[in-house]
Design an enzyme around this catalytic site. Structure first.
Site, mmCIF file in Angstrom:
data_model
loop_
_atom_site.group_PDB
_atom_site.id
_atom_site.type_symbol
_atom_site.label_atom_id
_atom_site.label_comp_id
_atom_site.label_asym_id
_atom_site.label_seq_id
_atom_site.Cartn_x
_atom_site.Cartn_y
_atom_site.Cartn_z
ATOM 1 N N SER A 87 40.270 61.680 27.350
ATOM 2 C CA SER A 87 39.618 61.036 26.260
ATOM 3 C C SER A 87 40.636 60.058 25.317
ATOM 4 O O SER A 87 41.581 60.528 25.201
ATOM 5 C CB SER A 87 38.617 61.746 25.358
ATOM 6 O OG SER A 87 39.392 62.503 24.467
ATOM 7 N N ASP A 88 39.887 58.980 24.719
ATOM 8 C CA ASP A 88 40.751 58.632 23.682
ATOM 9 C C ASP A 88 40.502 59.250 22.572
ATOM 10 O O ASP A 88 39.888 60.494 22.388
ATOM 11 C CB ASP A 88 40.209 57.147 23.481
ATOM 12 C CG ASP A 88 41.326 56.214 22.870
ATOM 13 O OD1 ASP A 88 42.417 56.632 22.432
ATOM 14 O OD2 ASP A 88 41.229 55.011 23.035
ATOM 15 N N TRP A 89 41.440 59.004 21.487
ATOM 16 C CA TRP A 89 41.401 59.938 20.138
ATOM 17 C C TRP A 89 39.905 60.315 19.642
ATOM 18 O O TRP A 89 39.207 59.280 19.256
ATOM 19 C CB TRP A 89 42.163 59.168 18.990
ATOM 20 C CG TRP A 89 42.373 59.899 18.029
ATOM 21 C CD1 TRP A 89 41.507 60.258 17.039
ATOM 22 C CD2 TRP A 89 43.728 60.797 17.389
ATOM 23 N NE1 TRP A 89 42.123 61.093 16.085
ATOM 24 C CE2 TRP A 89 43.482 61.574 16.221
ATOM 25 C CE3 TRP A 89 44.973 60.898 18.294
ATOM 26 C CZ2 TRP A 89 44.296 62.236 15.669
ATOM 27 C CZ3 TRP A 89 45.881 61.941 17.374
ATOM 28 C CH2 TRP A 89 45.547 62.376 16.268
#
Length: 796
Positions: free
Chosen positions: A329-331
């Site tokens: 996932s992105d942050w």
């Protein structure tokens, strides 16, 4: 320190003595062996990524006294009953307590969970000694000895900073981009980083979006070619086990660059044909090039957030493309599905993402907290978890981390090596675009005295551009630095007039005019600070910011020739500035060696060859405007009526009823692929190997390219096609090939492009990719408006 040595068989596999299939089978066997021994907690730990923190002397030195006092009180180690108050402590006592508390927090929150198998990946650790300590906890102090994969944003260089990706794309040079990524990998791996979150392959058609700086531009073919080159550079040209390689992570999957209004994180609404034909191809090309990992994007598309979109993560990525790396996932994007209104809480967000096929969670902590419950409740299957862990272990094994997890701290530093700085300088040269050069203002004679004016002439931090966590401005060579170094023989006077790009104080404009008046030519350095582009740095106005345009006018009023040099993180609307500059050299933030590279170009030691990777609009109201648009039923004619030409009380239909803006016309300021040179080039004699090709055929297009000047130069020859009639409307032009061609003064070369029928395929009305029989236009030239044209057909 115990090192898990590679067995003889494993060494043969990594060295290539056994075939790749054998090595892959061995990796799969090891994956299954490890998986069979893992507890549920250890499996979920592999899916858990946390951000590293550490407090060292350098970090503490940046604390103010108030910061230290606040930290000590909040952590409960000062000011309480039986404790000294911060005001009663010496500074050295405060530092010692802070370091002790940080070490305790590190052990409790990082080191011990690693030993317990609860963390599989770390972010943002670049201290090799600490990397070795934490890898030791994973390898020698944990039950199964599974190494950490350590990620860092190494976007356009680690220490030696190259031009921002948008600038590198202007080179149209895959080899240069591969070499730059290789250098970044070598420097990063020497600190223990073995994974980076690049390349960013979002198609970007809106310069208001700050992250266009990280992109490779607006074209899927160019982005696909250059993205694959970057993957090869990071990953050792396919040998991930190379101790100098790092795993690439292509991002952001998918559609992030189409954020509504150019506002970061915003929703996108990309229909299936557009998604398939424009936004997905660069990702697919990089997956085919061997990209090890992939990152989901923040945005929702058509109401479905990417981190919970099973169709893109399973149907496309796994089933169609056969991707076998892992997806991160992105942050915190899993938790952000709550704000989207797609999940009610972290538990449901974890359920949605895990079932969608998202393997590793970046920092939110929902997987580690809720997956055990979700499995017990039957909402997430063990098979789903096992498959995610397989994907993660597979990449760790391919990276050779089980055999080589540690950093050699005795190895000589590779940071800012001479060869790295030389490559960064050449990259900055090839990435610069000459937009204007009236009356051959450039190149400048070295005998001329120059006035150096403007806030970007000596901005060592801002010159580096966005996403440079590890770059050091003390190593930046600015234009002023170059005049004190390689170009110290040049006579110059320096007056910044503005301290930074946003400053609005015009008090020093008279000094700038005096400096220009005292010189033979004024070189005005304008643009954007690095903070004005990149993530979360969107703009609704993309003119030169502040009073920079006014400064340019003031300098021009002296009557001296003016060279405008721009350093920016995005295409800017500079139409209003062009009348006040005799020449314009545009640089997307050029990195560590930008200063010498710019003067190499200004003084003719190098010849500009960069081409625009994104369209430059006249004004922001034209956005989105891009070269590969669809035709309308009423396309504008070559000449359209401008606002000031309309007669009073003109008839409603007197303007022609075609598609254009009354105030800014139908064309951009500069088209995709545009860029001038000190050389002039002529294209002629376009011929095709055949007037038609079958579905399994290949067409060869030949053209004569001549350098018609007395200056050696390099031209980027570009091939475009148009599928004239399709089952869905096709773009007016599509880039299908490019070549950098070096020509001596007066030299001619016949250059060839090969075009297969497969290169003409697209996703049609039925969303199946195929080449359709019919007629095609073909153009070859120096930009997307190339006039040299022919036609051919594809037959059944």
């Amino acid at each position: 320190m115990k090192v898990r040595k590679l067995g003889l068989l494993g060494a043969f596999i990594l060295s290539g003595i056994f075939p790749a299939g054998y090595a892959q089978n061995n990796i799969e066997k090891r994956v299954e062996d490890l998986l069979s021994k893992m507890t549920l907690e250890e499996k979920i730990g592999q899916m858990n990524q946390v951000s590293f923190f550490a407090v060292d002397d350098k970090a503490i030195a940046q604390y103010s006294d108030d910061d230290m006092d606040t930290f000590l009180i909040r952590m409960g180690i000062a000011g309480g009953q039986g404790q000294k108050k911060p005001s009663e402590m010496t500074k050295s006592e405060k530092i010692a307590l802070i370091k002790a508390q940080a070490a305790k927090m590190l052990d409790n929150n990082i080191t011990q969970p690693i030993r317990d198998g609860k963390i599989g990946s770390l972010l943002n650790i670049t201290d090799p000694v600490m990397v070795n300590k934490l890898q030791k906890a994973a390898m020698d102090e944990s039950r199964l000895g599974i190494p950490m994969i350590i990620g860092r944003d190494v976007i356009h260089g680690f220490k030696t900073i190259f031009p921002i990706p948008l600038g590198q794309a202007a080179s149209f040079n895959p080899q240069m981009i591969e070499d730059g990524a290789r250098i970044a990998a070598i420097e990063a791996r020497s600190t223990g980083v073995n994974w980076t979150f690049a390349p960013m392959l979002d198609i970007s058609r809106d310069a208001r979006w700050g992250r266009i700086a990280e992109s490779l531009g607006e074209d899927p073919y160019l982005g696909g070619q250059l993205g694959a080159a970057m993957v090869r550079g990071f990953q050792g040209n396919g040998n991930l086990a190379d101790p100098n390689a790092i795993a690439a992570c292509v991002k952001h999957f998918i559609g992030y660059g189409a954020a509504e209004g150019g506002r970061d994180y915003n929703s996108t609404n990309i229909p299936p044909h557009l998604m398939r034909n424009i936004y997905l191809p660069p990702f697919h090309n990089s997956i085919k090039a061997g990209a090890a990992t992939l990152m989901t994007s923040f945005n929702d598309n058509d109401g479905i957030p990417a981190s919970g979109n099973s169709y893109i993560l399973k149907n496309i990525l796994r089933d169609e493309w056969k991707f076998d790396g892992f997806v991160v996932s992105d942050w915190a994007s899993i938790g952000e599905m709550i704000a989207h209104g797609f999940a009610k809480d972290d538990k449901q967000a974890a359920e949605i993402s895990a079932n969608a096929g998202l393997d590793m969670e970046m920092v939110t902590g929902a997987y580690i907290k809720y997956l055990p419950e979700l499995i017990k409740e039957g909402k997430v299957s063990m098979a789903t978890v096992d498959n995610a862990v397989r994907n993660i272990l597979r990449i760790k094994l391919r990276l050779g981390l089980f055999e080589n997890p540690y950093v050699d701290t005795n190895k000589a530093s590779v940071m800012y090596a001479d060869a790295h700085m030389k490559a960064a300088r050449q990259a900055a040269v090839e990435s610069a675009i000459l937009l204007k050069n009236d009356n051959n203002t450039l190149p400048l004679a070295e005998s001329k005295k120059i006035a150096v004016i403007g806030p970007m002439a000596n901005a060592p931090h801002d010159q580096l551009g966005t996403w440079i966590f590890d770059g050091d401005k003390n190593h930046t060579v600015t234009p002023i630095g170059a005049l004190k170094g390689d170009y110290k023989h040049i006579r110059y006077v320096y007056e910044p007039a503005l301290d930074f790009s946003r400053e609005k104080n015009t008090a020093n404009f008279e000094k700038a005019k005096q400096a220009a008046a005292s010189a033979d030519v004024a070189v005005v350095f304008l643009g954007e600070e690095s903070i004005l582009s990149g993530e979360a740095h969107s703009l609704s106005n993309i003119n030169l910011i502040g009073v920079q345009s006014e400064l340019l006018k003031a300098v021009k009023s002296t009557g001296k020739p003016v060279v405008l040099v721009i350093m920016a993180g995005r295409p800017l609307t500079i139409d209003r500035d062009l009348p006040f500059a005799d020449a314009v050299l545009f640089n997307f933030h050029p990195g560590t060696m930008g200063g010498p590279a710019i003067f190499d170009l200004l003084f003719g030691k190098a010849n500009p060859s960069g081409k625009l990777p994104a369209t430059f609009v006249r004004e922001v109201g034209q956005i989105p405007m891009y070269y590969n648009h669809n035709n309308t039923g009423r396309p504008a004619p070559e000449k359209v009526m401008g606002l000031d030409e309309i007669e009073l009380e003109a008839g409603q239909t007197s303007l022609g009823n075609t598609s254009f803006y009354l105030d800014s016309g139908k064309d951009p300021l500069y088209p995709f692929g545009y860029g001038l040179s000190y050389s002039t080039f002529e294209y002629s004699g376009l011929t095709l190997s055949s007037a038609s090709i079958p579905m399994n055929g290949t067409l060869t297009a030949r053209v004569t390219l001549k350098n018609t000047s007395n200056v050696d130069g390099t031209e980027v020859a570009q091939l475009y096609i148009q599928d004239i009639v399709g089952s869905v409307v096709r773009p007016v032009r599509e880039l299908k090939g490019f070549q950098r061609v070096a020509l001596k003064a007066g030299e001619s070369k016949i250059i060839e492009f090969k075009l297969s029928a497969d290169d003409l395929a697209f996703y049609g009305r039925d969303l199946i990719k195929r080449t359709e029989a019919g007629d095609f236009n073909i153009w070859i030239g120096g930009d997307s408006n190339a006039p040299l044209k022919s036609t051919f057909s594809v037959t059944e």
